[in-house]
Each structure stands twice: as C-alpha cells, then as structure tokens.
Scaffold this active site. Structure first.
Site, PDB file in Angstrom:
ATOM      1  N   ASP A  92      -5.171  -1.005   2.294  1.00  0.00           N
ATOM      2  CA  ASP A  92      -4.587   0.295   2.595  1.00  0.00           C
ATOM      3  C   ASP A  92      -3.267   0.092   3.348  1.00  0.00           C
ATOM      4  O   ASP A  92      -3.144  -0.833   4.146  1.00  0.00           O
ATOM      5  CB  ASP A  92      -5.594   1.057   3.478  1.00  0.00           C
ATOM      6  CG  ASP A  92      -5.304   2.534   3.558  1.00  0.00           C
ATOM      7  OD1 ASP A  92      -5.192   3.165   2.497  1.00  0.00           O
ATOM      8  OD2 ASP A  92      -5.183   3.057   4.685  1.00  0.00           O
ATOM      9  N   GLU A 150      -1.520  -1.090  -1.129  1.00  0.00           N
ATOM     10  CA  GLU A 150      -1.026   0.267  -1.342  1.00  0.00           C
ATOM     11  C   GLU A 150       0.371   0.391  -0.752  1.00  0.00           C
ATOM     12  O   GLU A 150       0.530   0.323   0.465  1.00  0.00           O
ATOM     13  CB  GLU A 150      -1.959   1.287  -0.671  1.00  0.00           C
ATOM     14  CG  GLU A 150      -1.444   2.704  -0.793  1.00  0.00           C
ATOM     15  CD  GLU A 150      -2.008   3.638   0.282  1.00  0.00           C
ATOM     16  OE1 GLU A 150      -2.125   4.825   0.002  1.00  0.00           O
ATOM     17  OE2 GLU A 150      -2.307   3.175   1.393  1.00  0.00           O
TER      18      GLU A 150
END
Ligand code: NAG
Ligand code: NAG
Ligand code: NAG
Ligand code: NAG
Ligand code: NAG
Ligand code: NAG
Ligand code: NAG
Ligand code: NAG
Length: 539
Positions: free
Chosen positions: A222, A245
C-alpha cells in the site's frame, strides 16, 4: 530430446520449492479480495451487510479458504487478500470501523478479526494445494490514529523519532508525499520514518518472518510513496515479488517505482486511466489515449510485462458505476488479459457490482450467490486461454504487444501469435468495421476464442471485423496454435505423438507466419504433457 525434457521438468520442480519471484508472477492472474467482504460462515445472515455502514460484515481467512472453488473455477492462479496485521480497535471513527484492514496498529501482530495464525496458515496451505499463489497486502508507509499526537504505545514503533512530524501531504511535492501524513485530522495516518535505521531493520525482519511463517508468495504494498531506496532491501528481506500502489496516472512519474532501485512492479494506474478514456460509455471514447499509453509504458517502464492491470479496486469506482454498457467492460477487460502485464480482477466485478468509490465499492459478495454470470464465464475463457498461452507456448508471455491498427472505434494489437481486436462502440450495432492488416499468410485459418467462430485471413493478410451485431470483442489465434489447449474443440491433452499428428504439425509449419516460433510452441505443448505424467513415451 528425452534428456532435454527431463532437465526442464526437474527445473520446474526445483523452482516450486522457493517463494515466488517476479518472473513466476508474470504468468499469473490475480483475484483481489477484501477479506471482510468475500464470504460468510455457513448459517450467517446474508442480508446484514451495508457498505455505507463502514463496519465489519464477517468475512475471514477461513471463509476465503472454504470458498476457493469459485476463484479457481474462474481460472485465477493467485489471490490477493487484505492486510493481515492488527488494526485499530476502538470507538467508531467518522469513517467507520477498520473492516478493510488498512488501519494498522501493530504490524507484527495478526488481525484477530480475520482469524488466528493457524487459520492464515491453513488458507496459505489450501491456496498452494490448488497450485495457486498467495499475495498479501502490507502497509508500511503509515499507521492509523485519531489525532496528530497519538499515544505510540500500541504501535510497533513506540518512539517519536520513528515517525515524521505531522504535516498534511501536498500531492505533487515529492518530499511532502514521502514525509507528510496521509488521511485527515479525523483519522490521521502517522507517517513512519522509513529513513530511520531502527525502522528499516525492524520492518525487514518483520516482513522476512511474516513471509516465511505463512509461505506468502508475493506482496502488494500500500502507498509506496516513501523514500524509494527503502524498497530494495525490504523486498529482498521478503524474498518474494513486490507490487506497489502508486496512485499516479503519469507514466514517467510512476515508472520511477519500478526497477532494481525500487520495486519489481506497480499497479498500472496510468493504463487504468487510459482504459477509462478509451472504453467507458459515456466517456471521451478516446482510442488514441490507449495507443498512446501503450507506447508510453513501453518507453518509460523497465518491464511492462510485470505491471498489475486492473479496471477496479478498493479505491476507484466500480467500472459499472462509470460505464453502463456491458460491452465496454468486456472489451476493456480483455485488454488487461491479452496485453502485457498481470491481470487483476477485483472481487465482485464478475457479478456486475456497480458501487461508486470508497465505501460503496466494497460490497459484500454473498448476495450475488456466486452466480455464473456472463462476465464470470468470459473471465473463465480469458484465464483458460492465458494460462494455456503462458505454459503451452514459448513466446506469448515474453513478447510485447504491437498495435496493428487504431481507429476512432477500435484497436487491434498482437502479442505472440494472438491478435486482439477491441472496440468502444458499445452494444448497439453500428455500420463500422475494423480492417486489420496482419502478418499472417493469406487463407490461414484462425479462430475467435470467444465465439469459436472461424476467421480466414484474407488476401494480403487482412482480417476484417464488422459490428452489425454490436461492439463485441474478438481474439484471433491460428487454429494450429490452439493445439492442446482444450479451447474451441481442441483436445486439452496432447496425445502421445504419432504419425498422424506429425502430419498436422508439418502442415502447420507451412501456413504460419513465423515457423520457428510455432515449432517451439508445439514442442513446449508436448513437453508440458510429458511433465504431467507421460514419461514412459519415447520420442
Ligand atoms: C471529520 O468528519 C466529520 C464528520 O464525518 C466531517 O464533517 C469533517 O469534514 C471531517 N473533517 C475533516 C478534516 O475531514
Ligand atoms: C515540499 O514539501 C516539503 C515538506 O513538507 C516542504 O518543506 C517544502 O517547502 C515543499 N516544497 C514546496 C515547493 O512547496
Ligand atoms: C485523446 O488522447 C490523446 C492522447 O492521450 C490526447 O492527445 C487527446 O487530446 C485526447 N483527445 C480528447 C478528445 O480528449
Ligand atoms: C454509482 O454508485 C452510487 C453509490 O454507490 C449509486 O448511488 C449509483 O446508483 C451508482 N451508479 C450506477 C450507474 O450504478
Ligand atoms: C456455476 O457452474 C459450476 C460448473 O458448472 C457449478 O458447479 C456451480 O454450481 C455453478 N454455480 C452456481 C451458483 O450456479
Ligand atoms: C504453469 O506450469 C507451472 C509448472 O507446472 C505451474 O506451477 C503453473 O501453475 C502453470 N501456470 C499457469 C498459468 O497455468
Ligand atoms: C454501411 O456503410 C457503407 C459505407 O458507408 C454503405 O455503403 C452501406 O450502405 C451502409 N450500410 C447500412 C446498412 O447502413
Ligand atoms: C498489403 O497491405 C499493406 C498494409 O496495408 C500495404 O502497405 C500493401 O501495399 C498491401 N499490398 C498489396 C499487394 O495489396
């Protein structure tokens, strides 16, 4: 020949003993799961989950484990699950509860909302028993709190110096993106100081232990906008494929996160934006945005074949929320499977879920009844084809896509021996056609794997697709290249070679555009079946 086959078989066995590398992930396809929303235990109330409530609905590692058939029958070869670390537990926040798993408290502890260590291990074992890979989401950039001066005692890092001082992120300012805090002042996401050596070493030993304890095959990371030099040692400590990400549609910016100086791969937000521009209805229906992005990705990224291709995730609206025409979804989805990159399908897309962005795009899956929808069946075909191309041909996975034709209404591109022709006109029939000049020989027989309809290549290598029945996608492959695939009437098993088959093979040599690659494709197809248990056959 016999020795050669044996050598490759043992190589395949050896590789499977190690955690999965980027190259092993290249040929996979991934089903993304929000753990809390995928499945309920038997007997639970199937009507109680409202995404607007932003609270726990009851999915666990066990309920994923007990419902893997649905994913495997769709042909996926990997799952990606929500973060597994302990989350915030406390009074409800203005944004609800931590059902999504991204509100990390102590990364070194497991999230007991989702199960126990042995449940997670059992899920991992079951995924592997099915020959699939397990990807786990991890959050390193930040923890979660309710103020800008949180009590650090419940976190993995307990010292003030292990966090950057509070400042809100100014997007576009790299220093600010790396050091300031995500979130807002209701729910703060204190930014961990990933330049601090004590943080670096604690994170590295944590990830190494997590991956080896649960036999994790890959990490989805993330918010990777920390100092990029943090990543090579972190991913080396993990010893598995890392995909990050980077919420940035600009390919040259995003590309800085792929390579030995950073991560193996990132999620393909630049291509996501281009696919929305090209296919969504209503929308600009701008095919140039797609062809332009294809060439930009080739230019900017070190390895476009590892990028994670998607149309939906937990942060963007469902495709059906921005585009009402199902053909727009099917055409765009096929791009993700047939072009360079690893296809990722976010749970629920196959069921036509149509919520807007967070929290409306985190619907429970169970009300769908896990039905065999048209989209589910399309995904089955795409996975079946791609899995065959990955293992049954020598050149598909490693060749990069070439655009053959682009027009206002469509695009035709080629990867290996497969030609994909997509259109953005949507369902209503239109009097348009796309003529594709292919490198195939005239009169070569090809098959559209979506309809099993034959297309003969016309004079001068041209194939023409017309849309008098609406904007359907087409995936053309020379009939001979489907040998052994189980697709469109082809046998799934390659039989013991005999003279009759030898004749078919040599006929194929004469027809195909690239005889040498066809030869190796067929050899590989035969080899796979030998590894699968026909070892007594002498060549
Ligand atoms: C905090 O949450 C409240 C209630 O949901 C909302 O009205 C407010 O705008 C939020 N504050 C910030 C800084 O986002
Ligand atoms: C970028 O962000 C950093 C950290 O917040 C700040 O010190 C710096 O002034 C910002 N630069 C610009 C040009 O705004
Ligand atoms: C379509 O995309 C191209 C390439 O990104 C861009 O140059 C062009 O301005 C876009 N056209 C429209 C109408 O948005
Ligand atoms: C988009 O999502 C919102 C919120 O979930 C919903 O109210 C709306 O009906 C959706 N639009 C479509 C076209 O599905
Ligand atoms: C979907 O199809 C499979 C295979 O035919 C079948 O086993 C399964 O029960 C079907 N699922 C539903 C919900 O009907
Ligand atoms: C390809 O073959 C390998 C080795 O047999 C296997 O582990 C893998 O699952 C296959 N990949 C696909 C996409 O079918
Ligand atoms: C389709 O377009 C062609 C070329 O413009 C035209 O000759 C033909 O009549 C059209 N057909 C229909 C059914 O509109
Ligand atoms: C064949 O097609 C190509 C590409 O459209 C074109 O350049 C070439 O002139 C054509 N040759 C013949 C003989 O029609």
């Amino acid at each position: 020949m016999y020795l050669f086959v044996n050598f490759l078989c043992s190589l395949a066995l050896l590789r499977s003993a190690f955690a999965a590398t980027a190259d092993q992930w290249r040929g996979r396809s991934i089903y993304q799961i929000i753990t809390d929303r995928y499945a309920l235990p038997a007997g639970a109330d199937l009507t109680a989950c409202d995404p607007g409530q932003q609270t726990f609905c009851g999915g666990t590692w066990n309920t994923i484990k007990d419902n893997l058939d649905y994913i495997q029958n769709a042909g996926f070869t990997a799952i990606w699950i929500s973060p597994v670390s302990q989350n915030y537990e406390g009074p409800r926040t203005p944004y609800g509860d931590a059902y999504h798993g991204y509100w990390i408290a102590d990364a070194t502890k497991l999230n007991d909302r989702f199960g126990t260590a042995s449940d997670l291990k059992a899920l991992s074992d079951e995924v592997h028993r099915r020959g699939m890979y397990l990807m786990v989401d991890v959050v390193v950039n930040n923890v979660m709190a309710l103020s800008t001066t949180p009590d650090l005692s419940t976190f993995m890092f307990k010292d003030q110096s292990q966090y950057h001082p509070y400042c809100p992120i100014q997007w576009g300012n790299t220093t600010s993106e790396q050091n300031c805090w995500l979130g807002d002042t209701n729910v703060t996401l204190p930014d961990v100081n990933t330049q601090d050596p004590t943080v670096v070493s604690a994170y590295n030993s944590w990830i190494s232990t997590l991956v080896s304890t649960f036999n994790i095959d890959g990490l989805r990371i993330d918010g990777v906008h920390v100092n990029t030099n943090f990543w090579p040692t972190f991913c080396a400590a993990a010893g598995v494929f890392c995909i990050g990400e980077v919420f940035d549609g600009d390919p040259s910016q995003a590309a800085e996160y792929q390579g030995p100086q950073a991560l193996d791969s990132i999620l393909n937000y630049p291509m996501y934006n281009a696919l929305v521009d090209a296919f969504s209805i209503p929308g600009p229906q701008n095919m140039s945005a797609l062809t332009d992005m294809i060439s930009q990705l080739k230019k900017e990224f070190k390895d476009p074949g590892l990028l994670g291709n998607f149309l939906e995730d937990q942060d963007v609206p469902r495709w059906a929320n921005i585009s009402v025409d199902p053909q727009s979804l099917w055409n765009a989805m096929i791009f993700n499977f047939m072009s360079d990159g690893i296809p990722i399908v976010y749970y629920g897309q196959e069921q036509g879920m149509h919520g807007n962005s967070d929290p409306w795009n985190r619907e429970p899956l169970w009300p769908s009844g896990y039905a065999n929808t048209t989209t589910y069946e399309l995904i089955q075909k795409l996975n079946q084809l791609r899995n065959f191309l990955v293992n049954g041909t020598s050149n598909w996975l490693t060749s990069s896509i070439d655009v053959l034709t682009e027009s206002k209404e469509g695009i035709a591109f080629m990867k290996g021996d497969v030609i994909t022709i997509l259109t953005n006109i949507g369902s209503p029939p239109q009097n348009v056609s796309i003529a594709v000049y292919t490198p195939f020989e005239s009169s070569l027989s090809t098959v559209d794997i979506l309809t099993c309809k034959q297309y003969a290549v016309g004079s001068n290598g041209t194939v023409e697709v017309e849309y008098s029945k609406g904007g359907v996608p087409v995936i053309l492959i020379p009939n001979t290249a489907l040998f052994g695939s189980g697709i469109c009437g082809q046998s799934a098993e390659v039989e013991a070679p005999n003279t009759a088959q030898g004749a078919v093979v040599s006929a194929a040599f004469g027809e195909l555009r690239r005889p040498s690659s066809t030869v190796s494709a067929l050899v590989v197809a035969v080899m796979m079946s030998v590894c699968g248990g026909f070892l007594s056959i002498a060549f």
